[in-house]
Design a protein around this motif. Structure first.
Motif, PDB file in Angstrom:
ATOM      1  N   GLN A 150       0.884  -1.221  -0.248  1.00 17.20           N
ATOM      2  CA  GLN A 150      -0.107  -0.039   0.082  1.00 17.20           C
ATOM      3  C   GLN A 150       0.911   1.115   0.089  1.00 17.20           C
ATOM      4  OE1 GLN A 150      -3.220  -0.476  -0.499  1.00 17.20           O
ATOM      5  NE2 GLN A 150      -2.689  -2.372  -0.640  1.00 17.20           N
ATOM      6  N   GLU A 151       0.064   2.365  -0.091  1.00 18.29           N
ATOM      7  CA  GLU A 151       0.966   3.682   0.014  1.00 18.29           C
ATOM      8  C   GLU A 151       1.866   3.967   1.231  1.00 18.29           C
ATOM      9  OE1 GLU A 151       0.661   5.954  -2.226  1.00 18.29           O
ATOM     10  OE2 GLU A 151      -0.826   5.102  -3.228  1.00 18.29           O
ATOM     11  N   GLN A 152       2.901   4.700   0.935  1.00 17.60           N
ATOM     12  CA  GLN A 152       4.137   4.770   1.861  1.00 17.60           C
ATOM     13  C   GLN A 152       3.273   5.225   3.155  1.00 17.60           C
ATOM     14  OE1 GLN A 152       7.156   7.183   0.303  1.00 17.60           O
ATOM     15  NE2 GLN A 152       8.337   7.501   2.353  1.00 17.60           N
ATOM     16  N   GLN A 153       3.716   4.751   4.172  1.00 16.91           N
ATOM     17  CA  GLN A 153       3.347   4.979   5.571  1.00 16.91           C
ATOM     18  C   GLN A 153       4.767   5.055   6.460  1.00 16.91           C
ATOM     19  OE1 GLN A 153       0.924   2.033   6.802  1.00 16.91           O
ATOM     20  NE2 GLN A 153      -0.568   2.469   5.383  1.00 16.91           N
ATOM     21  N   GLU A 154       4.736   5.868   7.745  1.00 21.28           N
ATOM     22  CA  GLU A 154       6.066   5.978   8.751  1.00 21.28           C
ATOM     23  C   GLU A 154       6.434   4.499   8.745  1.00 21.28           C
ATOM     24  OE1 GLU A 154       5.759   8.538  12.154  1.00 21.28           O
ATOM     25  OE2 GLU A 154       4.370   9.673  10.850  1.00 21.28           O
ATOM     26  N   GLU A 155       5.512   3.584   9.452  1.00 25.18           N
ATOM     27  CA  GLU A 155       6.212   2.247   9.820  1.00 25.18           C
ATOM     28  C   GLU A 155       6.368   1.335   8.288  1.00 25.18           C
ATOM     29  OE1 GLU A 155       1.553   2.085   9.594  1.00 25.18           O
ATOM     30  OE2 GLU A 155       3.215   3.528  10.487  1.00 25.18           O
ATOM     31  N   GLN A 156       6.006   1.964   7.252  1.00 29.96           N
ATOM     32  CA  GLN A 156       6.585   1.158   6.202  1.00 29.96           C
ATOM     33  C   GLN A 156       7.037   1.852   5.036  1.00 29.96           C
ATOM     34  OE1 GLN A 156       2.973  -0.777   4.449  1.00 29.96           O
ATOM     35  NE2 GLN A 156       3.920  -1.582   2.902  1.00 29.96           N
TER      36      GLN A 156
END
Length: 174
Positions: free
Chosen positions: A82-88
């Motif tokens: 999925q979209e970029q996230q802080e934890e990913q």
């Protein structure tokens, strides 16, 4: 000619049925959870894909419904990143389709985008019409620029790459 058209449809339907059966079998096998000494994947979790690449043999010539069927089968066994996230820290999954200039139109690009295709790899090969002709390519320089214009309309300016040949072709040097 109706008979040749219906013969093609029968061949296409059989090919698609065989392809989907093989995909279902292979995807089931490779998506099975694995257990290692450091991590365990539970049956409820699907492996995550960061990219899907439709390439080789100009897959854009395949009917859109076949591409849709392939994607549906993949997504039965896998999840897309999925979209970029802080934890990913990774961006969303890239789904690329190889296409040759002059083999698609605006409607096909729009249909592919609706399926989730988000990048085009354009088989330019050369911007020299003489070289393109000697290679047996059906497109010409003008087709390349028209294809880029269509891609920009549907996907924007940063969602494509170009394949170029840099040697091994008469009249072309590295």
């Amino acid at each position: 000619n109706t008979s040749s058209s219906s013969s093609f449809d029968v061949i296409h339907e059989q090919y698609q049925a065989d392809l989907f059966a093989e995909l279902d079998h292979l995807l089931f096998k490779i998506s099975q959870p694995t257990t290692t000494t450091t991590t365990t994947t539970t049956k409820a979790e699907k492996p995550v894909l960061s990219s899907i690449y439709f390439g080789g043999g100009t897959p854009s010539l395949a009917p859109v419904d076949m591409i849709q069927g392939i994607l549906e089968r993949i997504l039965t066994h896998f999840t897309l990143q999925q979209e970029q996230q802080e934890e990913q820290p990774h961006a969303a999954a890239e789904i690329t389709m190889e296409m040759d200039p002059g083999t698609f139109d605006l409607e096909q690009l729009q249909a592919l985008k609706k399926l989730g295709i988000n990048r085009i790899s354009l088989g330019v090969q050369s911007f020299d019409d003489t070289i393109l002709e000697s290679m047996g390519r059906v497109h010409r320089r003008a087709d390349i620029f028209h294809a880029i214009h269509l891609i920009h309309q549907v996907f924007g300016k940063n969602c494509y790459s170009m394949d170029l040949i840099s040697g091994g072709v008469p009249g072309l040097t590295c």
